[in-house]
Design an enzyme around this catalytic site. Structure first.
Site, PDB file in Angstrom:
ATOM      1  N   LYS A  57       0.789  -1.386   0.004  1.00 46.23           N
ATOM      2  CA  LYS A  57       0.268   0.010   0.042  1.00 46.23           C
ATOM      3  C   LYS A  57       1.042   1.176   0.037  1.00 46.23           C
ATOM      4  O   LYS A  57       0.331   2.275  -0.036  1.00 46.23           O
ATOM      5  CB  LYS A  57      -0.860  -0.065   1.358  1.00 46.23           C
ATOM      6  CG  LYS A  57      -2.084  -1.054   1.086  1.00 46.23           C
ATOM      7  CD  LYS A  57      -2.916  -0.932  -0.189  1.00 46.23           C
ATOM      8  CE  LYS A  57      -3.650  -1.903  -0.298  1.00 46.23           C
ATOM      9  NZ  LYS A  57      -4.991  -1.934  -1.441  1.00 46.23           N
TER      10      LYS A  57
HETATM   11  N1  PMP Z   1      -3.590  -8.216   1.145  1.00 45.66           N
HETATM   12  C1  PMP Z   1      -3.659  -7.210   2.273  1.00 45.66           C
HETATM   13  C2  PMP Z   1      -3.054  -7.419   3.705  1.00 45.66           C
HETATM   14  C3  PMP Z   1      -4.286  -6.037   1.945  1.00 45.66           C
HETATM   15  O1  PMP Z   1      -4.468  -5.013   2.692  1.00 45.66           O
HETATM   16  C4  PMP Z   1      -4.739  -5.850   0.515  1.00 45.66           C
HETATM   17  C5  PMP Z   1      -5.316  -4.389   0.309  1.00 45.66           C
HETATM   18  N2  PMP Z   1      -6.866  -4.457   0.767  1.00 45.66           N
HETATM   19  C6  PMP Z   1      -4.421  -6.992  -0.287  1.00 45.66           C
HETATM   20  C7  PMP Z   1      -3.951  -8.025  -0.047  1.00 45.66           C
HETATM   21  C8  PMP Z   1      -5.135  -6.931  -1.643  1.00 45.66           C
HETATM   22  O2  PMP Z   1      -4.567  -5.760  -2.459  1.00 45.66           O
HETATM   23  P1  PMP Z   1      -5.456  -4.853  -3.453  1.00 45.66           P
HETATM   24  O3  PMP Z   1      -6.407  -3.882  -2.659  1.00 45.66           O
HETATM   25  O4  PMP Z   1      -4.416  -4.036  -4.118  1.00 45.66           O
HETATM   26  O5  PMP Z   1      -6.146  -5.754  -4.329  1.00 45.66           O
END
Ligand code: PMP
Length: 344
Positions: free
Chosen positions: A48
């Site tokens: 993130k």
């Molecule tokens: N794993 C974790 C721990 C996350 O915080 C997120 C984000 N929601 C994701 C995977 C998935 O990534 P994305 O939001 O880019 O699909």
């Protein structure tokens, strides 16, 4: 040994360029080559950081943000931490509207990183004025010059990965990647990375990991929103009960689902076999990769990259707690629990 001993101006210079690390023991007997893109090497310990930095810098380029302005988001998770970190360095106020279900540890962590945290009741509908969506919306309207990140519905979330995660994986695999395995939450990671990889080579297969209790897999197959797919589950950050516009379903070839229990055991197995202390969704992604191997998805020529989104330290009171695992009934068949603790 690490060779890059450069001195950096601040933590933000370390966002991205995360390592690709071969998986060795956990993939023993599998056909193909497997490596993990370990996003915990970002300074905020998750993927993130990429979207927080990218979205904020895009707003700066457009002249929307000036020092002292406010950045708003509705999250107690990794995105909140990353936005708070970027805000500290760049001199913005950071407001995070979180649900009262969020753990005290998470709220304390965000406050430590300088964020102003609004704790909103969890048990009210999304359109209630006290819900974290409505609180964020109201604050965004009230505070002049504020930016609302809105990660589930922001195309810049996809662009952030198109411009960083995608090219990095392409270069690190010297264009040899055949399969990408990645979790889908907002969908930004998988969609942006897939768009880049498919533009380079349309044959690269993109496989999304979804949770039982989430609508994403069914929506991908039918393009219909099926409420019956939705029920509570434990993995955080993966899957969703709505259809995010930050997911480009057309660049994903298929989704597979993993259980909370398998994902938790596989995360623990990653620590024991590869020395990788990764988050719950990393366990989910690795579990998905195992299921794909069993289904015969790969052959000797496969070069598979799996994305591990964050670090294990955020899950100490969950999957890395034997008590929690026991409370969930996750130790029924496997008992690797506290046997290595020796009381003296
Ligand atoms: N794993 C974790 C721990 C996350 O915080 C997120 C984000 N929601 C994701 C995977 C998935 O990534 P994305 O939001 O880019 O699909």
């Amino acid at each position: 040994m690490k060779e890059d001993l450069k001195v950096y101006d601040n933590v933000l210079q370390l966002v991205g360029n995360t390592p690709l690390i071969h998986l060795n023991k956990i993939t023993e007997g599998f056909k193909g080559q497997f490596s993990a893109k370990v996003e915990a090497f970002n300074p905020g310990h998750s993927s993130k950081d990429r979207i927080a930095l990218y979205i904020i810098e895009e707003a700066e380029k457009k002249g929307i943000l000036k020092p002292g302005d406010t950045i708003i988001e509705t999250t107690s998770g990794n995105t909140g931490f990353s936005i708070a970190m970027v805000s500290i360095i760049k001199g913005y106020d950071c407001i995070l509207a979180v649900s009262s279900k969020s753990s005290k540890d998470k709220i304390d962590m965000l406050r430590t990183m300088g964020a102003k945290v609004y704790v909103c009741p969890a048990n009210v509908p999304a359109d209630d004025e006290r819900s974290y969506y409505q609180v964020a919306k109201r604050l965004h309207e009230e505070i002049k010059g504020s930016v609302y990140i809105n990660q589930y519905f922001n195309q810049l979330n996809i662009d952030a990965h198109f411009n960083s995660t995608g090219p990095e994986i392409w270069n690190q695999t010297e264009g040899q990647i055949t399969h990408l395995v990645a979790c889908s939450g907002t969908g930004g990671t998988i969609s942006g990375t897939a768009r880049f990889l498919k533009a380079k080579n349309p044959e690269v297969k993109i496989i999304g990991i979804d949770a039982f209790g989430s609508v994403l897999k069914k929506y991908h197959e039918t393009r219909e929103f099926d409420e019956e797919e939705i029920y509570p589950y434990r993995i955080e950050g993966l899957g969703k009960n709505l259809i995010p516009t930050a997911t480009d379903f057309d660049v994903i070839d298929k989704f597979i689902k993993v259980t909370d229990e398998d994902a938790a055991h596989t995360a623990r197995e990653l620590a024991r076999t590869e020395g990788m202390f990764a988050g719950y969704t990393s366990g989910a992604a690795m579990q998905g990769l195992k299921q794909l191997n069993e289904e015969g998805e790969f052959d000797e020529n496969s070069k598979v990259v799996v994305i591990f989104p964050d670090h294990g330290s955020r899950y100490m009171s969950k999957i890395y707690s034997d008590d929690w695992m026991n409370e969930q009934g996750f130790f029924d068949t496997q008992t690797e629990s506290a046997t290595h603790t020796i009381e003296v």
